[in-house]
Design a protein around this motif. Structure first.
Motif, PDB file in Angstrom:
ATOM      1  N   HIS A 271      29.072  62.081  91.411  1.00  0.00           N
ATOM      2  CA  HIS A 271      30.075  63.062  91.838  1.00  0.00           C
ATOM      3  C   HIS A 271      31.501  62.487  91.862  1.00  0.00           C
ATOM      4  O   HIS A 271      32.400  63.069  91.237  1.00  0.00           O
ATOM      5  N   PRO A 272      31.742  61.377  92.574  1.00  0.00           N
ATOM      6  CA  PRO A 272      33.107  60.840  92.545  1.00  0.00           C
ATOM      7  C   PRO A 272      33.503  60.283  91.176  1.00  0.00           C
ATOM      8  O   PRO A 272      34.683  60.320  90.813  1.00  0.00           O
ATOM      9  N   LYS A 273      32.534  59.804  90.414  1.00  0.00           N
ATOM     10  CA  LYS A 273      32.837  59.277  89.080  1.00  0.00           C
ATOM     11  C   LYS A 273      33.288  60.389  88.142  1.00  0.00           C
ATOM     12  O   LYS A 273      34.212  60.221  87.361  1.00  0.00           O
ATOM     13  N   ILE A 274      32.613  61.523  88.227  1.00  0.00           N
ATOM     14  CA  ILE A 274      32.990  62.676  87.409  1.00  0.00           C
ATOM     15  C   ILE A 274      34.319  63.247  87.880  1.00  0.00           C
ATOM     16  O   ILE A 274      35.144  63.687  87.076  1.00  0.00           O
ATOM     17  N   GLY A 275      34.519  63.228  89.199  1.00  0.00           N
ATOM     18  CA  GLY A 275      35.758  63.762  89.764  1.00  0.00           C
ATOM     19  C   GLY A 275      35.562  65.026  90.566  1.00  0.00           C
ATOM     20  O   GLY A 275      36.526  65.750  90.852  1.00  0.00           O
ATOM     21  N   ILE A 276      34.299  65.322  90.953  1.00  0.00           N
ATOM     22  CA  ILE A 276      34.034  66.475  91.809  1.00  0.00           C
ATOM     23  C   ILE A 276      34.676  66.213  93.165  1.00  0.00           C
ATOM     24  O   ILE A 276      34.388  65.204  93.812  1.00  0.00           O
ATOM     25  N   HIS A 277      35.544  67.096  93.599  1.00  0.00           N
ATOM     26  CA  HIS A 277      36.358  66.814  94.785  1.00  0.00           C
ATOM     27  C   HIS A 277      35.612  66.982  96.099  1.00  0.00           C
ATOM     28  O   HIS A 277      35.859  66.242  97.057  1.00  0.00           O
ATOM     29  N   ALA A 278      34.735  67.962  96.181  1.00  0.00           N
ATOM     30  CA  ALA A 278      34.017  68.208  97.435  1.00  0.00           C
ATOM     31  C   ALA A 278      32.714  68.927  97.135  1.00  0.00           C
ATOM     32  O   ALA A 278      32.581  69.620  96.124  1.00  0.00           O
ATOM     33  N   ALA A 279      31.748  68.757  98.024  1.00  0.00           N
ATOM     34  CA  ALA A 279      30.442  69.393  97.846  1.00  0.00           C
ATOM     35  C   ALA A 279      29.893  69.814  99.201  1.00  0.00           C
ATOM     36  O   ALA A 279      30.006  69.072 100.184  1.00  0.00           O
ATOM     37  N   ASN A 280      29.298  70.990  99.243  1.00  0.00           N
ATOM     38  CA  ASN A 280      28.703  71.524 100.473  1.00  0.00           C
ATOM     39  C   ASN A 280      27.193  71.321 100.481  1.00  0.00           C
ATOM     40  O   ASN A 280      26.526  71.512  99.458  1.00  0.00           O
ATOM     41  N   VAL A 281      26.684  70.967 101.653  1.00  0.00           N
ATOM     42  CA  VAL A 281      25.238  70.793 101.852  1.00  0.00           C
ATOM     43  C   VAL A 281      24.888  71.440 103.184  1.00  0.00           C
ATOM     44  O   VAL A 281      25.589  71.243 104.173  1.00  0.00           O
ATOM     45  N   ALA A 282      23.805  72.210 103.225  1.00  0.00           N
ATOM     46  CA  ALA A 282      23.416  72.845 104.481  1.00  0.00           C
ATOM     47  C   ALA A 282      21.903  72.907 104.696  1.00  0.00           C
ATOM     48  O   ALA A 282      21.381  72.250 105.598  1.00  0.00           O
ATOM     49  N   PRO A 283      21.152  73.666 103.888  1.00  0.00           N
ATOM     50  CA  PRO A 283      19.711  73.830 104.177  1.00  0.00           C
ATOM     51  C   PRO A 283      18.954  72.516 104.320  1.00  0.00           C
ATOM     52  O   PRO A 283      18.046  72.417 105.149  1.00  0.00           O
ATOM     53  N   GLU A 284      19.328  71.511 103.544  1.00  0.00           N
ATOM     54  CA  GLU A 284      18.623  70.227 103.605  1.00  0.00           C
ATOM     55  C   GLU A 284      18.624  69.645 105.015  1.00  0.00           C
ATOM     56  O   GLU A 284      17.637  69.047 105.460  1.00  0.00           O
ATOM     57  N   TYR A 285      19.725  69.835 105.737  1.00  0.00           N
ATOM     58  CA  TYR A 285      19.815  69.263 107.081  1.00  0.00           C
ATOM     59  C   TYR A 285      18.951  70.030 108.073  1.00  0.00           C
ATOM     60  O   TYR A 285      18.375  69.439 108.992  1.00  0.00           O
ATOM     61  N   GLY A 286      18.861  71.342 107.897  1.00  0.00           N
ATOM     62  CA  GLY A 286      17.968  72.134 108.737  1.00  0.00           C
ATOM     63  C   GLY A 286      16.521  71.741 108.512  1.00  0.00           C
ATOM     64  O   GLY A 286      15.738  71.613 109.465  1.00  0.00           O
ATOM     65  N   VAL A 287      16.153  71.523 107.260  1.00  0.00           N
ATOM     66  CA  VAL A 287      14.786  71.112 106.916  1.00  0.00           C
ATOM     67  C   VAL A 287      14.495  69.713 107.448  1.00  0.00           C
ATOM     68  O   VAL A 287      13.398  69.434 107.951  1.00  0.00           O
ATOM     69  N   ALA A 288      15.485  68.816 107.375  1.00  0.00           N
ATOM     70  CA  ALA A 288      15.292  67.451 107.879  1.00  0.00           C
ATOM     71  C   ALA A 288      14.972  67.467 109.371  1.00  0.00           C
ATOM     72  O   ALA A 288      14.070  66.746 109.835  1.00  0.00           O
ATOM     73  N   GLU A 289      15.701  68.280 110.126  1.00  0.00           N
ATOM     74  CA  GLU A 289      15.451  68.354 111.571  1.00  0.00           C
ATOM     75  C   GLU A 289      14.105  69.012 111.866  1.00  0.00           C
ATOM     76  O   GLU A 289      13.370  68.571 112.764  1.00  0.00           O
ATOM     77  N   THR A 290      13.777  70.032 111.119  1.00  0.00           N
ATOM     78  CA  THR A 290      12.488  70.716 111.320  1.00  0.00           C
ATOM     79  C   THR A 290      11.330  69.771 111.045  1.00  0.00           C
ATOM     80  O   THR A 290      10.357  69.711 111.814  1.00  0.00           O
ATOM     81  N   TYR A 373      18.886  61.962 114.925  1.00  0.00           N
ATOM     82  CA  TYR A 373      18.841  60.786 114.065  1.00  0.00           C
ATOM     83  C   TYR A 373      18.387  61.159 112.650  1.00  0.00           C
ATOM     84  O   TYR A 373      18.931  60.650 111.654  1.00  0.00           O
ATOM     85  N   SER A 374      17.401  62.052 112.564  1.00  0.00           N
ATOM     86  CA  SER A 374      16.894  62.451 111.246  1.00  0.00           C
ATOM     87  C   SER A 374      17.969  63.188 110.445  1.00  0.00           C
ATOM     88  O   SER A 374      18.098  62.996 109.232  1.00  0.00           O
ATOM     89  N   VAL A 375      18.741  64.039 111.125  1.00  0.00           N
ATOM     90  CA  VAL A 375      19.823  64.763 110.458  1.00  0.00           C
ATOM     91  C   VAL A 375      20.929  63.793 110.052  1.00  0.00           C
ATOM     92  O   VAL A 375      21.471  63.858 108.945  1.00  0.00           O
ATOM     93  N   LYS A 376      21.238  62.889 110.945  1.00  0.00           N
ATOM     94  CA  LYS A 376      22.286  61.897 110.688  1.00  0.00           C
ATOM     95  C   LYS A 376      21.952  61.053 109.459  1.00  0.00           C
ATOM     96  O   LYS A 376      22.810  60.792 108.604  1.00  0.00           O
ATOM     97  N   LYS A 377      20.700  60.663 109.358  1.00  0.00           N
ATOM     98  CA  LYS A 377      20.241  59.868 108.217  1.00  0.00           C
ATOM     99  C   LYS A 377      20.427  60.639 106.916  1.00  0.00           C
ATOM    100  O   LYS A 377      20.857  60.093 105.892  1.00  0.00           O
ATOM    101  N   SER A 378      20.127  61.937 106.957  1.00  0.00           N
ATOM    102  CA  SER A 378      20.274  62.787 105.775  1.00  0.00           C
ATOM    103  C   SER A 378      21.744  62.957 105.396  1.00  0.00           C
ATOM    104  O   SER A 378      22.108  62.913 104.214  1.00  0.00           O
ATOM    105  N   ILE A 379      22.603  63.132 106.387  1.00  0.00           N
ATOM    106  CA  ILE A 379      24.046  63.278 106.121  1.00  0.00           C
ATOM    107  C   ILE A 379      24.619  61.990 105.545  1.00  0.00           C
ATOM    108  O   ILE A 379      25.420  62.012 104.600  1.00  0.00           O
ATOM    109  N   LEU A 380      24.206  60.857 106.095  1.00  0.00           N
ATOM    110  CA  LEU A 380      24.736  59.563 105.642  1.00  0.00           C
ATOM    111  C   LEU A 380      24.397  59.268 104.191  1.00  0.00           C
ATOM    112  O   LEU A 380      25.120  58.542 103.509  1.00  0.00           O
TER     113      LEU A 380
END
Length: 390
Positions: A271-290, A373-380
């Motif tokens: 992503h940074p190599k290509i030059g994508i400026h920003a990216a959104n992530v959401a469902p993955e974090y809900g699933v990680a906590e579940t 902690y599980s969500v934090k790990k996924s975000i990191l």
């Protein structure tokens, strides 16, 4: 240049990172973001959809039952370094729970979108995404979409100016399809919006949502971004993105990718190599906590409580929008995992968590710490692959 613009200039222009937008799937998810921004001294967007966070007059949101004001107050109290950037994700008509449930007409839902934006601006949201991709029955003519975009754009600019608030605007009216934008459509869209801004002396948009070949369904990314084979009739996504970024550079606008969930580390590093400026992530974090909550129940041999939770989640039916083929999908367990975060703020789930706490002699704070902690790990994983910590 306001502080948010300074942050973007530092991380996107000088350092050429990809910035991360995190959907507030739960209180633990929000707390994980706040801890990361303050511990690592890096910015993260908290991208709240209208279903997650909404003003009280429109029913509030499912994330911790916060309304816009209480959510903002909570974040600003805990965000000691002021690096958590409150952002409205998919703000616009037919994006809120009230409008969907009542099947409102265009005029009513447009006024409700304005009402929602008003509370965003009043409560220190720094980035406003104006999304007019939905119409009656989810289908909307292009001319109607642009008409509503311009009306809402004018409202946001004028109201922010009146309140002496500095906000940035994100545009992009297409739902993620898993393919990429056509170059001519993107350039025509930006030309139309920029001409509107010039004519009315409005600020230019800072971000444009680009279809980069990502699409989240079930618990995976089904778009063409990571397709191992070429798609007939389509230019390879990596080539398309460079052309798209050329167009963004021409208009001096940042590219925002939605639905980056579940991409591999290799894809994220690009992503940074290509030059994508920003990216959104959401469902993955809900699933990680579940999944973390389910694993805790299994480790502690709490089968009865596990069954109660899975049933509560399944009966919410919040998994429906994420299933590829409802007629053939028979895995109820996976459906419960997909929908888990939607029930975290219900009274029924609070009872479940209380029973678990009593049964295993672990405080609710300790339980939440494990889930966070599980969500934090996924975000990191995203933070590190996007180069934000380097």
């Amino acid at each position: 240049m306001n502080k948010t613009a300074e942050i973007l200039n530092h991380f996107l222009v000088k350092r050429r990172n990809t910035m991360l937008g995190v959907g507030p799937m739960s209180k633990n998810c929000v707390d994980a973001v706040l801890e990361i921004t303050n511990q690592l001294n890096i910015p993260i967007f908290l991208i709240a959809s209208r279903r997650q966070i909404e003003c009280k007059s429109l029913g509030g949101g499912y994330c911790n039952n916060w309304d816009t004001k209480s959510f903002s107050k909570y974040v600003f109290k805990k965000d000691k370094k002021k690096l958590t950037i409150l952002s409205r994700d998919h703000g616009g008509p037919f994006q809120g729970n009230v409008e969907i449930e009542k099947k409102n007409d265009y005029k009513t839902t447009l006024n409700q979108a304005k009402q929602s934006f008003k509370f965003d601006i009043d409560n220190n949201f720094k980035i406003i995404h104006i999304d007019t991709s939905y119409g009656l029955d989810k289908i909307i003519p292009k001319t109607k979409s642009l008409e509503m975009l311009f009306e809402l754009y004018a409202f946001v600019c004028n109201y922010a100016k009146k309140q002496k608030k500095k906000i940035l605007i994100e545009i992009g009216t297409e739902e993620q399809t898993g393919s990429a934008n056509s170059f001519s459509e993107l350039e025509d869209f930006l030309n139309t919006v920029f001409n509107f801004c010039n004519k009315n002396n409005f600020q230019k948009p800072t971000f444009v949502v680009i279809q980069s070949g990502t699409k989240v369904m079930e618990t995976r990314n089904v778009g063409i971004f990571e397709s191992p084979v070429r798609i007939k009739g389509e230019i390879p996504v990596e080539i398309q993105l460079f052309k798209v970024l050329e167009i963004c550079k021409k208009f001096n606008i940042f590219m925002k990718e939605h639905n980056a969930d579940y991409l591999t580390n290799d894809s994220l590093k690009w992503h940074p190599k290509i030059g994508i400026h920003a990216a959104n992530v959401a469902p993955e974090y809900g699933v990680a906590e579940t999944k973390a909550f389910i694993n805790l129940l299994k480790q502690k041999n709490q089968k009865k409580i596990l069954d109660q939770f899975l049933e509560l989640s399944y009966k919410s039916k919040k998994w429906k929008k994420w299933i590829i083929d409802l007629s053939s999908h028979k895995n109820d367990y996976e459906k419960s995992i997909i929908a888990g975060h939607y029930v975290f703020s219900t009274a029924e789930f609070e009872d479940i968590k209380y029973k678990l706490s009593q049964n295993i002699k672990m405080s609710i704070r300790e339980i939440d710490s494990q889930l966070k902690y599980s969500v934090k790990k996924s975000i990191l994983r995203y933070v590190e692959n996007f180069g934000l910590t380097s």
